[in-house]
Design an enzyme around this catalytic site. Structure first.
Site, PDB file in Angstrom:
ATOM      1  N   ASP A  18     -42.612 -24.461 -18.107  1.00 51.08           N
ATOM      2  CA  ASP A  18     -41.874 -23.912 -16.961  1.00 51.08           C
ATOM      3  C   ASP A  18     -42.588 -24.202 -15.637  1.00 51.08           C
ATOM      4  O   ASP A  18     -43.806 -24.325 -15.597  1.00 51.08           O
ATOM      5  CB  ASP A  18     -41.702 -22.392 -17.155  1.00 51.08           C
ATOM      6  CG  ASP A  18     -40.616 -21.829 -16.259  1.00 51.08           C
ATOM      7  OD1 ASP A  18     -39.797 -22.607 -15.734  1.00 51.08           O
ATOM      8  OD2 ASP A  18     -40.587 -20.593 -16.090  1.00 51.08           O
ATOM      9  N   ASN A  66     -29.809 -23.333 -19.956  1.00 53.16           N
ATOM     10  CA  ASN A  66     -30.087 -24.307 -18.897  1.00 53.16           C
ATOM     11  C   ASN A  66     -28.868 -25.164 -18.522  1.00 53.16           C
ATOM     12  O   ASN A  66     -28.875 -25.838 -17.490  1.00 53.16           O
ATOM     13  CB  ASN A  66     -31.276 -25.211 -19.277  1.00 53.16           C
ATOM     14  CG  ASN A  66     -32.622 -24.508 -19.195  1.00 53.16           C
ATOM     15  OD1 ASN A  66     -33.527 -24.784 -19.979  1.00 53.16           O
ATOM     16  ND2 ASN A  66     -32.790 -23.606 -18.245  1.00 53.16           N
TER      17      ASN A  66
HETATM   18  C1  IPE Z   1     -37.167 -21.400 -19.980  1.00 52.85           C
HETATM   19  O1  IPE Z   1     -37.338 -21.592 -18.640  1.00 52.85           O
HETATM   20  C2  IPE Z   1     -36.575 -22.631 -20.605  1.00 52.85           C
HETATM   21  C3  IPE Z   1     -37.453 -23.782 -20.656  1.00 52.85           C
HETATM   22  C4  IPE Z   1     -38.665 -23.861 -20.184  1.00 52.85           C
HETATM   23  C5  IPE Z   1     -36.910 -24.933 -21.297  1.00 52.85           C
HETATM   24  P1  IPE Z   1     -36.246 -21.125 -17.566  1.00 52.85           P
HETATM   25  O2  IPE Z   1     -36.784 -21.546 -16.232  1.00 52.85           O
HETATM   26  O3  IPE Z   1     -34.929 -21.650 -17.942  1.00 52.85           O
HETATM   27  O4  IPE Z   1     -36.247 -19.545 -17.742  1.00 52.85           O
HETATM   28  P2  IPE Z   1     -35.852 -18.398 -16.717  1.00 52.85           P
HETATM   29  O5  IPE Z   1     -34.489 -18.728 -16.207  1.00 52.85           O
HETATM   30  O6  IPE Z   1     -36.869 -18.408 -15.630  1.00 52.85           O
HETATM   31  O7  IPE Z   1     -35.917 -17.149 -17.529  1.00 52.85           O
HETATM   32  C1  IPE Z   2     -38.792 -25.878 -16.702  1.00 52.28           C
HETATM   33  O1  IPE Z   2     -38.949 -25.915 -15.313  1.00 52.28           O
HETATM   34  C2  IPE Z   2     -37.918 -26.985 -17.203  1.00 52.28           C
HETATM   35  C3  IPE Z   2     -36.630 -26.551 -17.735  1.00 52.28           C
HETATM   36  C4  IPE Z   2     -36.209 -25.323 -17.781  1.00 52.28           C
HETATM   37  C5  IPE Z   2     -35.736 -27.581 -18.225  1.00 52.28           C
HETATM   38  P1  IPE Z   2     -37.878 -25.267 -14.339  1.00 52.28           P
HETATM   39  O2  IPE Z   2     -36.877 -26.300 -14.010  1.00 52.28           O
HETATM   40  O3  IPE Z   2     -37.360 -24.009 -14.900  1.00 52.28           O
HETATM   41  O4  IPE Z   2     -38.781 -24.977 -13.078  1.00 52.28           O
HETATM   42  P2  IPE Z   2     -38.716 -23.701 -12.143  1.00 52.28           P
HETATM   43  O5  IPE Z   2     -38.893 -22.506 -13.024  1.00 52.28           O
HETATM   44  O6  IPE Z   2     -37.384 -23.719 -11.467  1.00 52.28           O
HETATM   45  O7  IPE Z   2     -39.864 -23.881 -11.210  1.00 52.28           O
HETATM   46 MG    MG Z   3     -37.990 -22.069 -14.809  1.00 54.05          MG
END
Ligand code: IPE
Ligand code: IPE
Ligand code: MG
Length: 237
Positions: A18, A66
């Site tokens: 993340d 996602n």
């Molecule tokens: C969790 O991260 C999913 C992945 C890392 C693939 P998200 O960024 O989607 O989670 P939330 O929305 O902050 O809970």
């Molecule tokens: C994790 O990084 C990757 C996926 C969830 C696919 P994010 O895209 O959630 O990054 P932040 O949380 O917005 O910084």
């Molecule tokens: Mg995220």
């Protein structure tokens, strides 16, 4: 590191990758640049887990939630995933068994074929099990397991009273693998976000403030050291 031979050997580690978007934003780059860098870090940390003798690692790459993101971002993530699939045969030489968690039927057919082929070709490898969760959610995984068992009952292959924890575990994407000893979440968030709900029953949570694209081998050392300091009781004394 004092004794690299032993400090991570046999561990099972979940990693919620993340912080890609925030990493990119901080640099004035499009979010997709963060995903690209994050994919590189994923590959390096996989190799490092191999070197450390980790037993299994579970990477959360894309959740069932996602899909809510803008089409351009989802497409960019899927494109990176596709590029990775073409390279994943390297894991043959690393002796990794590759397992994909999640509902792959929603992905492009050519990706599904590659995923099936990679799993098939690596299934007898004896090194680390590399699990990659794509279109994965912990709740959908439990629902799917319940359905698989219900179908078995309907076919007369098992009776309802044979449905126990072992039967449920065997119906998960992770069947046969040890539950994660710890789940690592970089980026400072403190939640599971639907990751491995069944398997996380007694996993330690290790949260770190680093964003995934900045995550290094040293950060993994720190996470493992933190885990090794924890006292796990599993409800006992
Ligand atoms: C969790 O991260 C999913 C992945 C890392 C693939 P998200 O960024 O989607 O989670 P939330 O929305 O902050 O809970
Ligand atoms: C994790 O990084 C990757 C996926 C969830 C696919 P994010 O895209 O959630 O990054 P932040 O949380 O917005 O910084
Ligand atoms: Mg995220």
């Amino acid at each position: 590191m004092a004794d690299k031979e032993h400090f991570a050997r046999g561990l099972s580690i979940g990693i919620i990758m993340d912080g890609n978007g925030r990493w990119a934003k901080k640099r004035g780059l499009p979010r997709t640049a963060g995903h690209k860098r994050g994919a590189e870090v994923f590959q390096d940390i996989t190799r490092y887990c191999n070197e450390l003798g980790v037993e299994s690692v579970f990477f959360y790459a894309f959740s069932t939630e996602n899909w809510k993101r803008p089409f351009e971002e989802v497409s960019a993530i899927m494109k990176l995933f596709g590029e990775y699939l073409l390279k994943a045969f390297d894991y043959q030489k690393e002796n990794n068994r590759v397992v994909f968690m999640g509902d792959r039927t929603a992905l492009e057919p050519r990706y599904q074929s590659l995923m099936n082929e990679i799993e098939e070709k690596t299934k007898n490898n004896t090194g680390m099990t590399l699990n990659i969760a794509v279109n994965y959610g912990g709740r959908p995984e439990i629902v799917r397991a319940a359905r698989l068992l219900a179908e078995k009952v309907q076919r007369g292959e098992m009776s309802p009273d044979q449905i126990d924890e072992a039967a449920l575990s065997a119906a998960m994407y992770t069947h046969g693998q040890k539950d994660p000893d710890f789940i690592l979440r970089p980026s400072g968030e403190k939640r599971l976000s639907n990751f491995m709900l069944w398997q996380a029953a007694y996993s330690e949570m290790v949260e770190m403030d680093v964003l995934w694209p900045d995550f290094t081998r040293h950060d993994l050392d720190l996470a493992i050291e933190e885990f090794n300091r924890r006292s796990r009781r599993f409800g006992g004394l």
